[in-house]
Design a protein around this motif. Structure first.
Motif, short mmCIF file in Angstrom:
data_model
loop_
_atom_site.label_atom_id
_atom_site.label_comp_id
_atom_site.label_asym_id
_atom_site.label_seq_id
_atom_site.Cartn_x
_atom_site.Cartn_y
_atom_site.Cartn_z
N ARG A 24 34.94 17.90 -28.29
CA ARG A 24 34.10 17.80 -27.09
C ARG A 24 34.81 17.03 -25.98
O ARG A 24 34.71 17.39 -24.80
N VAL A 29 33.27 18.43 -22.38
CA VAL A 29 31.84 18.71 -22.49
C VAL A 29 31.05 17.53 -21.95
O VAL A 29 31.25 16.39 -22.38
N HIS A 31 28.20 14.89 -21.74
CA HIS A 31 27.30 14.42 -22.78
C HIS A 31 26.31 13.40 -22.22
O HIS A 31 25.16 13.72 -21.99
N ALA A 406 33.54 26.49 -26.22
CA ALA A 406 33.10 25.60 -27.29
C ALA A 406 32.88 26.38 -28.58
O ALA A 406 33.27 25.93 -29.67
#
Length: 489
Positions: A24, A29, A31, A406
Motif C-alpha cells: 500500500r 494508497v 489511508h 492494487a
C-alpha cells in the motif's frame, strides 16, 4: 469491476500482512484522512440534511458479509395485488452529509473508490460517515434515496420511482443466514421473495444475452509460515442480491437516458484477443470449452465449487477491465457526449447500466442518484452535479486504475505466498500470454495449484510456445520481495 484478490482468513499471517502494508505504501494508497476531512465528517454526521418524507414503516433488511458496517443499501420486497412484485430499494443518501466543495467532497473526489485488500478496506469516506451516520444500520432512521421498482409476473420492469425519504432497516442479515432461512422456509415474506425476484432477474438476463460473473471468493489460509489458496463459491442468495443491484442500475440508466443527462457505466464487447487468451487459460486449467460454445454459455455451465473452475472464473474478471464511464448531457462538451451516447450499453449486462447502489464506497453513485431524482421530478439537476459532470469519468477512471493496480499487486503477492516454499520444483503449465516485443517473456498458468506467474525463456533459445504446454521450474517467489518467476524446465 470484480476484484480478483483473495481474503486472508484465519491464522496469523503476520508476514503477509506486513507485505501488504509495504504494498500500500509503494503504490501510494491513501489511508489516513486529513484532520480537516475528519472534522467535516463529524460536523456532517451531527447535522445531516434530512428529508421531509418518512418511510420508516417499511421493514427494510440488509444483506452483507458478517461484521460489515458500511451498509449502502437495503431491500423490501412485496407481491403486487394483481400479480408481479414491488421492490423497494433504499440507498444511503450521501448527499445529505457531503457538501460540494467542502473537505469531505474534495477527499472523495481524490479517492473516487474504496479499495479492498485481503486484510483491510481503505474507505472512500471516514468511519464516522461510512460506518455510522450514513450507513443503513438496523433500528436507526437514516436519510436515503427510496427507489420503488414495479415488476410484472415475468420480471419485466414496468415502473420506476425514486425520492428522498427517511428509512429504517429492521434486520442486518448475512448471506448465509438469508440462504438458510430461505431454504428451510423460515424466512420472512420479504426475504423469501428475494429468491423469486432474483431468479426472474437471472432469467431475463439470460434472455437478453447478459452475463453474471459470479467469481468465487478467493481465500488465503495461513498455516504457520505457509499459505494455502482456497475458494468459496457464492451462495444463491448473494447472486440474487446482486441481480437486484443490476436491476436498480438498469432502471437508473433508463431514467437518465430519458432525462437526457447522466453518467453510464459502459463496457464494449471483449476483443477477440482477450477471449482467445481465456481459451488458453481454460485449456491450462483443464476447463472444457466445447467448440461453438459462447463465453456466456460456458460461464453458466461452470461449477465454482471445483477449484479449476473457480480459478478460471477469477481469470474471467479481466474481461471487465475495459469498462469505463460515459457522461452525457443535452449540450455536451469536450468531455461529455451531446445527447444520447452512441454506445450506451454495458456488454456484460447487455443493456444500458449505471452505478448507483454503493455511494458509501464509490463517488459516482452520489451523482447518479441526484440525476435520477431530477429525471423523476422533471427538474434540472443541481448545479453542483452538472458542474462536475465533465470531470467525473476521469476521476472515476483514476480510481479504477488504482483499484486495478492494487488488485494485480495483491494477486501477485498472494501467488508468491502460496508458492514460496516450492522454489526449485517443476510444474506442468500452459503458456497463456507472450509479449509481442519480447517473445521469450510471458505468462504461464499452472494446473495445480491453479495460479499463474511470469515465465522467461533464455533469449538465445526458441520463443515461448503460446498456447502450448510447458514444464516450468519455480525460480523466485517471496511475498513482498520477489515476484513469482518461472523458467522452462
Amino acid at each position: 469491476m470484480p476484484s480478483r484478490h483473495p481474503h486472508i482468513t484465519g491464522g496469523d499471517g503476520a508476514a503477509l500482512r506486513a507485505a501488504l502494508d509495504d504494498l500500500r505504501h509503494r503504490i501510494g494508497v491513501p489511508h489516513a484522512f486529513p484532520a480537516s476531512v475528519l472534522a467535516d465528517a463529524e460536523r456532517a454526521a451531527r447535522a445531516p440534511r434530512l428529508p421531509a418524507e418518512d418511510a420508516t414503516h417499511l421493514p427494510f433488511f440488509t444483506v452483507d458479509p458478517p461484521g460489515s458496517h458500511e451498509l449502502d443499501h437495503a431491500l423490501h420486497l412485496t407481491r403486487a395485488p394483481r400479480g408481479g412484485f414491488r421492490v423497494h430499494h433504499a440507498v444511503s443518501d450521501t448527499a445529505a452529509f457531503v457538501t460540494p466543495g467542502r473537505p469531505l467532497d474534495t477527499e472523495a473526489h481524490r479517492r473516487a473508490v474504496a479499495l479492498s485488500f485481503p486484510d483491510l478496506r481503505v474507505p472512500l469516506h471516514p468511519h464516522r460517515i461510512a460506518e455510522d451516520a450514513a450507513s443503513l444500520l438496523p433500528d436507526v432512521p437514516r436519510p436515503a434515496l427510496l427507489w420503488t421498482l414495479d415488476l410484472d409476473a415475468d420480471g419485466t420492469l414496468t415502473a420506476t420511482d425514486v425520492r428522498r425519504a427517511l428509512v429504517r432497516s429492521h434486520a442486518r442479515l448475512d448471506p448465509a443466514t438469508v440462504q438458510r432461512e430461505i431454504d428451510d422456509g423460515t424466512a420472512e415474506d420479504s426475504v423469501a421473495l428475494l429468491r423469486d425476484v432474483g431468479r426472474l432477474c437471472e432469467e431475463r438476463e439470460r434472455a437478453r444475452g447478459g452475463i453474471s460473473l459470479a467469481a468465487p471468493e478467493q481465500r488465503i489460509v495461513p498455516h504457520g509460515d505457509r499459505y494455502r489458496l482456497d475458494h468459496r463459491a457464492l451462495l444463491p442468495a448473494e447472486r440474487w442480491t446482486a441481480q437486484l443491484s443490476v436491476l436498480l442500475g438498469t432502471a437508473a440508466a433508463a431514467l437518465m437516458l430519458d432525462g437526457g443527462t447522466g453518467v453510464l457505466r459502459t463496457l464494449p464487447q471483449a476483443p477477440d484477443g482477450a477471449v482467445a487468451r481465456l481459451h488458453r487459460v481454460a485449456r491450462a486449467l483443464d476447463v472444457d470449452w466445447p467448440p461453438h460454445t459462447s463465453y456466456a454459455a460456458l460461464l453458466r455451465s461452470l461449477d465454482p465449487h471445483r477449484p479449476r473452475h473457480a480459478a478460471f472464473l477469477q481469470e474471467c474478471t479481466t474481461l471487465l477491465r475495459g469498462a469505463g464511464y460515459t457522461a452525457f448531457s443535452p449540450g455536451g462538451s469536450a468531455l461529455r457526449a451531446a445527447g444520447r451516447p452512441a454506445h450506451p450499453e454495458h456488454a456484460a449486462v447487455a443493456a444500458p447500466y449505471t452505478h448507483c447502489a454503493a455511494p458509501l464506497g464509490r463517488l459516482v453513485d452520489r451523482y447518479t442518484g441526484e440525476l435520477c431524482l431530477a429525471a423523476v421530478a422533471g427538474t434540472e439537476p443541481p448545479a453542483w452535479v452538472t458542474g462536475a459532470l465533465a470531470g467525473l469519468p476521469a476521476a472515476m477512471e483514476r480510481g479504477d486504475r488504482r483499484a486495478a493496480e492494487a488488485d494485480d499487486a495483491c494477486v501477485e503477492l498472494m501467488t508468491a505466498a502460496v508458492l514460496w516454499d516450492h522454489i526449485g520444483e517443476v510444474f506442468d503449465g500452459l503458456v497463456t500470454d507472450v509479449r509481442e516485443d519480447r517473445p521469450h517473456e510471458g505468462t504461464v498458468h499452472l494446473g495445480e495449484p491453479p495460479v499463474a506467474g511470469r515465465v522467461s525463456a533464455p533469449p538465445d533459445g526458441p520463443p515461448l510456445p503460446l498456447g502450448e504446454p510447458l514444464r516450468v521450474r519455480l525460480l523466485h517467489a517471496d511475498p513482498g520481495r520477489s515476484p513469482v518467476r518461472f523458467g522452462p524446465a
